[in-house]
Design an enzyme around this catalytic site. Structure first.
Site, PDB file in Angstrom:
ATOM      1  N   PHE A  11       0.852   1.495   8.774  1.00 28.60           N
ATOM      2  CA  PHE A  11       0.189   2.801   8.722  1.00 28.60           C
ATOM      3  C   PHE A  11      -1.001   2.817   7.735  1.00 28.60           C
ATOM      4  CE2 PHE A  11       0.852   7.015   6.308  1.00 28.60           C
ATOM      5  CZ  PHE A  11      -0.174   7.660   6.975  1.00 28.60           C
ATOM      6  N   ILE A  59       4.436 -12.332   3.593  1.00 28.96           N
ATOM      7  CA  ILE A  59       3.998 -12.520   2.202  1.00 28.96           C
ATOM      8  C   ILE A  59       4.965 -13.441   1.456  1.00 28.96           C
ATOM      9  CG2 ILE A  59       2.714 -10.367   1.967  1.00 28.96           C
ATOM     10  CD1 ILE A  59       5.222  -9.212   0.479  1.00 28.96           C
ATOM     11  N   THR A  99      11.675  -8.454   1.367  1.00 35.65           N
ATOM     12  CA  THR A  99      10.205  -8.310   1.441  1.00 35.65           C
ATOM     13  C   THR A  99       9.637  -7.751   0.143  1.00 35.65           C
ATOM     14  OG1 THR A  99      10.015  -8.169   3.818  1.00 35.65           O
ATOM     15  CG2 THR A  99       8.344  -6.997   2.571  1.00 35.65           C
ATOM     16  N   THR A 133       4.427   3.244  -5.010  1.00 37.10           N
ATOM     17  CA  THR A 133       4.790   4.613  -4.642  1.00 37.10           C
ATOM     18  C   THR A 133       5.201   5.442  -5.855  1.00 37.10           C
ATOM     19  OG1 THR A 133       6.562   5.838  -3.520  1.00 37.10           O
ATOM     20  CG2 THR A 133       7.065   3.603  -4.099  1.00 37.10           C
ATOM     21  N   ASP A 134       5.098   6.756  -5.718  1.00 36.77           N
ATOM     22  CA  ASP A 134       5.580   7.644  -6.796  1.00 36.77           C
ATOM     23  C   ASP A 134       7.110   7.666  -6.858  1.00 36.77           C
ATOM     24  OD1 ASP A 134       6.115   9.116  -4.467  1.00 36.77           O
ATOM     25  OD2 ASP A 134       5.032  10.913  -5.100  1.00 36.77           O
ATOM     26  N   GLU A 135       7.770   7.137  -5.798  1.00 37.38           N
ATOM     27  CA  GLU A 135       9.243   7.233  -5.745  1.00 37.38           C
ATOM     28  C   GLU A 135       9.910   6.393  -6.835  1.00 37.38           C
ATOM     29  OE1 GLU A 135      10.879   7.315  -1.799  1.00 37.38           O
ATOM     30  OE2 GLU A 135       8.995   8.028  -0.950  1.00 37.38           O
ATOM     31  N   TYR A 159      15.024   1.627  -1.373  1.00 34.50           N
ATOM     32  CA  TYR A 159      13.571   1.463  -1.198  1.00 34.50           C
ATOM     33  C   TYR A 159      12.843   1.564  -2.531  1.00 34.50           C
ATOM     34  CZ  TYR A 159       8.730   2.972  -0.423  1.00 34.50           C
ATOM     35  OH  TYR A 159       7.371   3.100  -0.500  1.00 34.50           O
ATOM     36  N   LYS A 163      10.760  -1.275  -4.723  1.00 30.49           N
ATOM     37  CA  LYS A 163       9.336  -1.130  -5.090  1.00 30.49           C
ATOM     38  C   LYS A 163       9.191  -1.192  -6.612  1.00 30.49           C
ATOM     39  CE  LYS A 163       6.152  -0.416  -2.854  1.00 30.49           C
ATOM     40  NZ  LYS A 163       5.199  -1.329  -2.151  1.00 30.49           N
ATOM     41  N   ARG A 223       7.665  17.327  -1.604  1.00 40.65           N
ATOM     42  CA  ARG A 223       6.855  16.108  -1.621  1.00 40.65           C
ATOM     43  C   ARG A 223       5.409  16.518  -1.891  1.00 40.65           C
ATOM     44  NH1 ARG A 223      11.233  14.635  -2.025  1.00 40.65           N
ATOM     45  NH2 ARG A 223      12.379  12.996  -0.927  1.00 40.65           N
TER      46      ARG A 223
HETATM   47  P1  NAD Z   1       4.447   0.669   6.998  1.00 42.16           P
HETATM   48  O1  NAD Z   1       5.929   0.474   7.055  1.00 42.16           O
HETATM   49  O2  NAD Z   1       3.785   1.552   7.996  1.00 42.16           O
HETATM   50  O3  NAD Z   1       3.716  -0.758   7.107  1.00 42.16           O
HETATM   51  C1  NAD Z   1       4.161  -1.901   6.431  1.00 42.16           C
HETATM   52  C2  NAD Z   1       3.473  -3.116   7.050  1.00 42.16           C
HETATM   53  O4  NAD Z   1       3.919  -4.266   6.326  1.00 42.16           O
HETATM   54  C3  NAD Z   1       3.820  -3.334   8.511  1.00 42.16           C
HETATM   55  O5  NAD Z   1       2.641  -3.643   9.232  1.00 42.16           O
HETATM   56  C4  NAD Z   1       4.769  -4.531   8.487  1.00 42.16           C
HETATM   57  O6  NAD Z   1       4.694  -5.335   9.658  1.00 42.16           O
HETATM   58  C5  NAD Z   1       4.261  -5.282   7.263  1.00 42.16           C
HETATM   59  N1  NAD Z   1       5.262  -6.159   6.660  1.00 42.16           N
HETATM   60  C6  NAD Z   1       6.581  -5.870   6.413  1.00 42.16           C
HETATM   61  N2  NAD Z   1       7.176  -6.943   5.848  1.00 42.16           N
HETATM   62  C7  NAD Z   1       6.216  -7.899   5.715  1.00 42.16           C
HETATM   63  C8  NAD Z   1       6.198  -9.210   5.170  1.00 42.16           C
HETATM   64  N3  NAD Z   1       7.306  -9.766   4.654  1.00 42.16           N
HETATM   65  N4  NAD Z   1       5.037  -9.899   5.176  1.00 42.16           N
HETATM   66  C9  NAD Z   1       3.919  -9.369   5.703  1.00 42.16           C
HETATM   67  N5  NAD Z   1       3.877  -8.135   6.248  1.00 42.16           N
HETATM   68  C10 NAD Z   1       5.010  -7.407   6.242  1.00 42.16           C
HETATM   69  O7  NAD Z   1       4.154   1.136   5.510  1.00 42.16           O
HETATM   70  P2  NAD Z   1       3.000   2.075   4.951  1.00 42.16           P
HETATM   71  O8  NAD Z   1       3.454   3.480   5.017  1.00 42.16           O
HETATM   72  O9  NAD Z   1       1.703   1.683   5.582  1.00 42.16           O
HETATM   73  O10 NAD Z   1       3.015   1.647   3.416  1.00 42.16           O
HETATM   74  C11 NAD Z   1       2.170   0.602   2.924  1.00 42.16           C
HETATM   75  C12 NAD Z   1       2.419   0.420   1.442  1.00 42.16           C
HETATM   76  O11 NAD Z   1       2.155   1.632   0.749  1.00 42.16           O
HETATM   77  C13 NAD Z   1       3.876   0.062   1.100  1.00 42.16           C
HETATM   78  O12 NAD Z   1       3.857  -0.879   0.059  1.00 42.16           O
HETATM   79  C14 NAD Z   1       4.479   1.370   0.642  1.00 42.16           C
HETATM   80  O13 NAD Z   1       5.527   1.146  -0.279  1.00 42.16           O
HETATM   81  C15 NAD Z   1       3.279   2.022  -0.015  1.00 42.16           C
HETATM   82  N6  NAD Z   1       3.297   3.501  -0.017  1.00 42.16           N
HETATM   83  C16 NAD Z   1       3.493   4.198   1.137  1.00 42.16           C
HETATM   84  C17 NAD Z   1       3.460   5.589   1.116  1.00 42.16           C
HETATM   85  C18 NAD Z   1       3.634   6.405   2.375  1.00 42.16           C
HETATM   86  O14 NAD Z   1       3.694   7.643   2.281  1.00 42.16           O
HETATM   87  N7  NAD Z   1       3.695   5.807   3.549  1.00 42.16           N
HETATM   88  C19 NAD Z   1       3.236   6.254  -0.095  1.00 42.16           C
HETATM   89  C20 NAD Z   1       3.030   5.499  -1.263  1.00 42.16           C
HETATM   90  C21 NAD Z   1       3.052   4.113  -1.198  1.00 42.16           C
HETATM   91  P1  TYD Z   2       9.878  10.705   4.742  1.00 42.72           P
HETATM   92  O1  TYD Z   2       8.712  10.981   5.628  1.00 42.72           O
HETATM   93  O2  TYD Z   2      10.958   9.803   5.249  1.00 42.72           O
HETATM   94  O3  TYD Z   2       9.284  10.198   3.351  1.00 42.72           O
HETATM   95  P2  TYD Z   2      10.040   9.959   1.922  1.00 42.72           P
HETATM   96  O4  TYD Z   2      11.496   9.945   2.140  1.00 42.72           O
HETATM   97  O5  TYD Z   2       9.513   8.607   1.516  1.00 42.72           O
HETATM   98  O6  TYD Z   2       9.573  11.073   1.035  1.00 42.72           O
HETATM   99  O7  TYD Z   2      10.552  12.093   4.369  1.00 42.72           O
HETATM  100  C1  TYD Z   2       9.804  13.133   3.758  1.00 42.72           C
HETATM  101  C2  TYD Z   2      10.773  14.243   3.417  1.00 42.72           C
HETATM  102  O8  TYD Z   2      11.262  14.831   4.626  1.00 42.72           O
HETATM  103  C3  TYD Z   2      12.012  13.755   2.677  1.00 42.72           C
HETATM  104  O9  TYD Z   2      12.403  14.749   1.729  1.00 42.72           O
HETATM  105  C4  TYD Z   2      13.066  13.623   3.755  1.00 42.72           C
HETATM  106  C5  TYD Z   2      12.688  14.726   4.734  1.00 42.72           C
HETATM  107  N1  TYD Z   2      12.987  14.472   6.156  1.00 42.72           N
HETATM  108  C6  TYD Z   2      13.639  15.429   6.917  1.00 42.72           C
HETATM  109  O10 TYD Z   2      14.007  16.531   6.419  1.00 42.72           O
HETATM  110  N2  TYD Z   2      13.868  15.177   8.235  1.00 42.72           N
HETATM  111  C7  TYD Z   2      13.501  13.994   8.831  1.00 42.72           C
HETATM  112  O11 TYD Z   2      13.768  13.799  10.036  1.00 42.72           O
HETATM  113  C8  TYD Z   2      12.824  13.018   8.034  1.00 42.72           C
HETATM  114  C9  TYD Z   2      12.398  11.698   8.639  1.00 42.72           C
HETATM  115  C10 TYD Z   2      12.581  13.298   6.704  1.00 42.72           C
END
Ligand code: NAD
Ligand code: TYD
Length: 353
Positions: A11, A59, A99, A133-135, A159, A163, A223
């Site tokens: 993403f 990776i 990973t 992440t902030d988590e 998770y 991280k 969030r």
């Molecule tokens: P995502 O799950 O959509 O994408 C992760 C990508 O990493 C995928 O394309 C997957 O194929 C690849 N991948 C997984 N394991 C791998 C490996 N061993 N080697 C190479 N590639 C691998 O995740 P995202 O939401 O795009 O998040 C990207 C980064 O940002 C992550 O590190 C996540 O912790 C961080 N992040 C995400 C959010 C969010 O809201 N989505 C917020 C803060 C930080």
């Molecule tokens: P999510 O998108 O999974 O992100 P994160 O857990 O990393 O914050 O979830 C966002 C918030 O929404 C989280 O508090 C969990 C809640 N949630 C639901 O209430 N219903 C759902 O089906 C999902 C996927 C998440």
């Protein structure tokens, strides 16, 4: 000049590469293992573009990463690759450990060896940017101040614990080996190419499909939402001007309870794509069992990145969420391929192992 971006079929990584190449001709090596979350259709607009070089692999593959570094001599590595979904980490933490912790460790080892043999100028200019992440900071009570970079790490899910471990390794490689690292800790992202297992794309998809909109527990968990393109601009800015060894919190100043987010999505959908029966989408809301160990509130204080690097989000939640819903409406074929699993056919054809 070249950059190596890991996890760039996911993403945020795919949005990052699309934005990067829209603004610069500097090539990107995209190393992605194409797990269920990796989708090369996100990058279909780059087909035939020599500036994007895709390599399928992990990776955690030290030899492969070392070979790519030696071959392409990148000036930076940006590490997005991770297992990223909290619910999956609860059901099966193993992949997260492999990973996010072991993989990041092997990546750091390969980068350390590469960096160690660079000549002086290249060595000084090299950067390893770790996206986190902030988590990792755990959960806030209602009136607690937002997370700053000095908050204690108190991860609560497999998770966030994985991280947090990767962040600590990155920090240690700076302090112990002098690796030129930068870390960003970002709040929840939303926007195009978001896999429909996460709240916002799942609700849009389920609403349009006439399915229930599942709210965990009371839906009052908070969030802090950031439009994905703003996260990408923050990562570019930190890469460009961040202080070595520093961490930067990235957030949108948009704290919202989940239920409010879902109501907003329903209202926008009522306007842009009304239900055939004329009833509001919010009738599809269903309360379901809460997530175990569910963090109550995240909030990012993004003062440091604004003060030191001049970065601010361009979108408000209101503008970003409208764009996002419109994107999903305009890209129903992408959603259909993701939800049917058809996006993985290409992988099957290319890599029939
Ligand atoms: P995502 O799950 O959509 O994408 C992760 C990508 O990493 C995928 O394309 C997957 O194929 C690849 N991948 C997984 N394991 C791998 C490996 N061993 N080697 C190479 N590639 C691998 O995740 P995202 O939401 O795009 O998040 C990207 C980064 O940002 C992550 O590190 C996540 O912790 C961080 N992040 C995400 C959010 C969010 O809201 N989505 C917020 C803060 C930080
Ligand atoms: P999510 O998108 O999974 O992100 P994160 O857990 O990393 O914050 O979830 C966002 C918030 O929404 C989280 O508090 C969990 C809640 N949630 C639901 O209430 N219903 C759902 O089906 C999902 C996927 C998440």
């Amino acid at each position: 000049m070249t950059v190596l971006v890991t996890g760039a079929a996911g993403f945020i990584g795919s949005n990052f590469v699309l934005d990067w190449l829209a603004q610069s001709d500097e090539p990107v090596i995209n190393l992605d293992d194409l797990t269920y979350a990796g989708n090369l259709e996100n990058l279909a607009s780059l087909d035939g573009d020599a500036r994007h070089i895709f390599v399928k692999g992990s990776i955690g593959d030290f030899d492969l990463v070392s070979k790519l570094l030696a071959e392409h001599q990148p000036r930076a590595v940006v590490n997005f690759a991770a297992e990223s979904h909290v619910d999956r980490s609860i059901h099966g933490p193993e992949d997260f450990i492999q990973t996010n912790i072991v993989g990041t460790f092997r990546l750091l080892e390969a980068v350390r060896a590469f960096h160690g043999q660079l000549e002086k100028t290249a060595k000084n200019e090299f950067r390893f940017l770790h996206v986190s992440t902030d988590e990792v900071y755990g959960s806030l009570a209602k009136d607690d101040p937002a997370f700053t970079e000095t908050n204690r790490y108190e991860p609560n899910s497999p998770y966030s614990a994985s991280k947090a471990a990767s962040d600590h390794l990155v920090r240690a490689y700076h302090h112990t080996y002098g690796l030129p690292v930068l870390t960003t800790n970002c709040s929840n992202n939303y926007g195009p190419y978001h896999f429909p297992e996460k709240l916002i794309p799942l609700v849009i998809h389920n609403a349009l499909a006439g399915k229930p909109l599942p709210i965990y527990g009371d839906g009052q968990q908070i969030r802090d939402w950031l439009y994905v393109k703003d996260h990408c601009s923050a990562v570019r800015r930190v890469l460009e001007a961040g202080q070595l060894g520093e961490t930067y919190n990235v957030g949108g100043w948009n704290e919202k309870p989940n239920l409010d987010v879902v109501h907003t999505l329903c209202t926008i959908l009522d306007e842009l794509s009304p239900r055939a029966d004329g009833k509001p989408y919010k009738e599809q809301i269903t309360y379901v069992t809460d997530r175990p160990g569910h963090d109550r509130r995240y909030a990012i204080d993004a003062t440091k990145i604004e003060r030191e690097l001049g970065w601010k989000p361009a979108e408000t939640f209101e503008t970003g969420i409208k764009k996002t819903v419109q994107w999903y409406l305009d890209n129903q074929a992408w959603v259909a391929n993701v939800t049917s699993g058809a996006y993985q056919n290409w992988v099957g054809k290319q890599y029939s192992a």
